[in-house]
Design an enzyme around this catalytic site. Sequence first.
Site, PDB file in Angstrom:
ATOM      1  CE1 TYR A  59      75.772   6.243  80.413  1.00  0.00           C
ATOM      2  CE2 TYR A  59      77.971   5.534  80.905  1.00  0.00           C
ATOM      3  CZ  TYR A  59      77.365   6.165  80.063  1.00  0.00           C
ATOM      4  OH  TYR A  59      77.474   6.727  79.614  1.00  0.00           O
ATOM      5  CG  LEU A  70      83.924   1.333  66.971  1.00  0.00           C
ATOM      6  CD1 LEU A  70      83.993  -0.214  67.147  1.00  0.00           C
ATOM      7  CD2 LEU A  70      85.056   1.371  65.485  1.00  0.00           C
ATOM      8  CB  SER A 123      79.158   5.903  69.459  1.00  0.00           C
ATOM      9  OG  SER A 123      78.521   5.334  68.667  1.00  0.00           O
TER      10      SER A 123
END
Length: 318
Positions: A53, A212, A210
Amino acid sequence: MKYTTLGASRLEVSRLCLGTMNFGRHADTSASHAILDEAHEIGINYIDTANRYGTADRPHASEEIIGEWFAKGGGRRERTVLATKVFEQTDPWPNNGGLSALNIRRACEASLRRLRADHIDVYQMHHVDRRAPWDEVWEAFETLRSQGKIIYAGSSNFAGWHLALAQASAKDNHWRLISEQSVYSLARRDIEREVLPAARALGIGVVPWSPLAGGLLAGRGEGMRRSDAATLAASEERRAALEGTRALAADLGMDSAALALAWLLAQEGVAAPIVGPRTTEQLRTFVGVPDLELGADVLARLDALWPGPGVAPEAYAW
């Protein structure tokens, strides 16, 4: 904040997991540290990251930023259930990606240096490695556990049969998976066919990423992950469902994002959806979500707006 145990383990985690993919991308070090402090302030103890990340010029930014935060002391590390991941290629040279015993060892040690930690609480396989024998994977995990570098094992983006194979081999090697991170939301219910039932049966807590749908269920399309591009493209087709969800949320005195997260928390086997705020203000909007209880009528209305795929094999066999 409410807490639950992760899978069949005794590990206690908050019902929301703080995702840190935005650290170094959309939140600089100062903003990221503020988000981490706010997470502890509101009771979130479960923090998730990965060894890839970051950005092109700082590929491991998330772990590094968390490590700098831990270095401030004040019980930050001790109060955190720390989860990170291994699999992604970190160097073009061989043995710097995947789940070989060599890469698992190298990646773990590199993550620990960046995190400025002596151990990882939940070490997760970021993807299944179809070329890695499970005995090799679990032997590598056992070596790390015997060295005090990891405690629990988790997976991410596994199919249901991958979970079954991994858990069977884990048992033979005196291990177990306690978590599976999978894409899951009202708009992406694919895992209900096989992954979610497998996880429930195998004692694996599901940690949705994820939740949303990349912002779709929060009324915004920007920032959508690549894997959710199809959902964004179909947003016009789903306009009725989105409008119905907003209207239902308004009737209940909440926003669409809170309703979508509360729906996930109501699903059997779900431990903690991953929320990835860019600011402390965004994080605070999620504070009360674990306290929301949706009635059967609300859940039925959401099922009507966002039909699931059904459970295998009935979903496709007859």
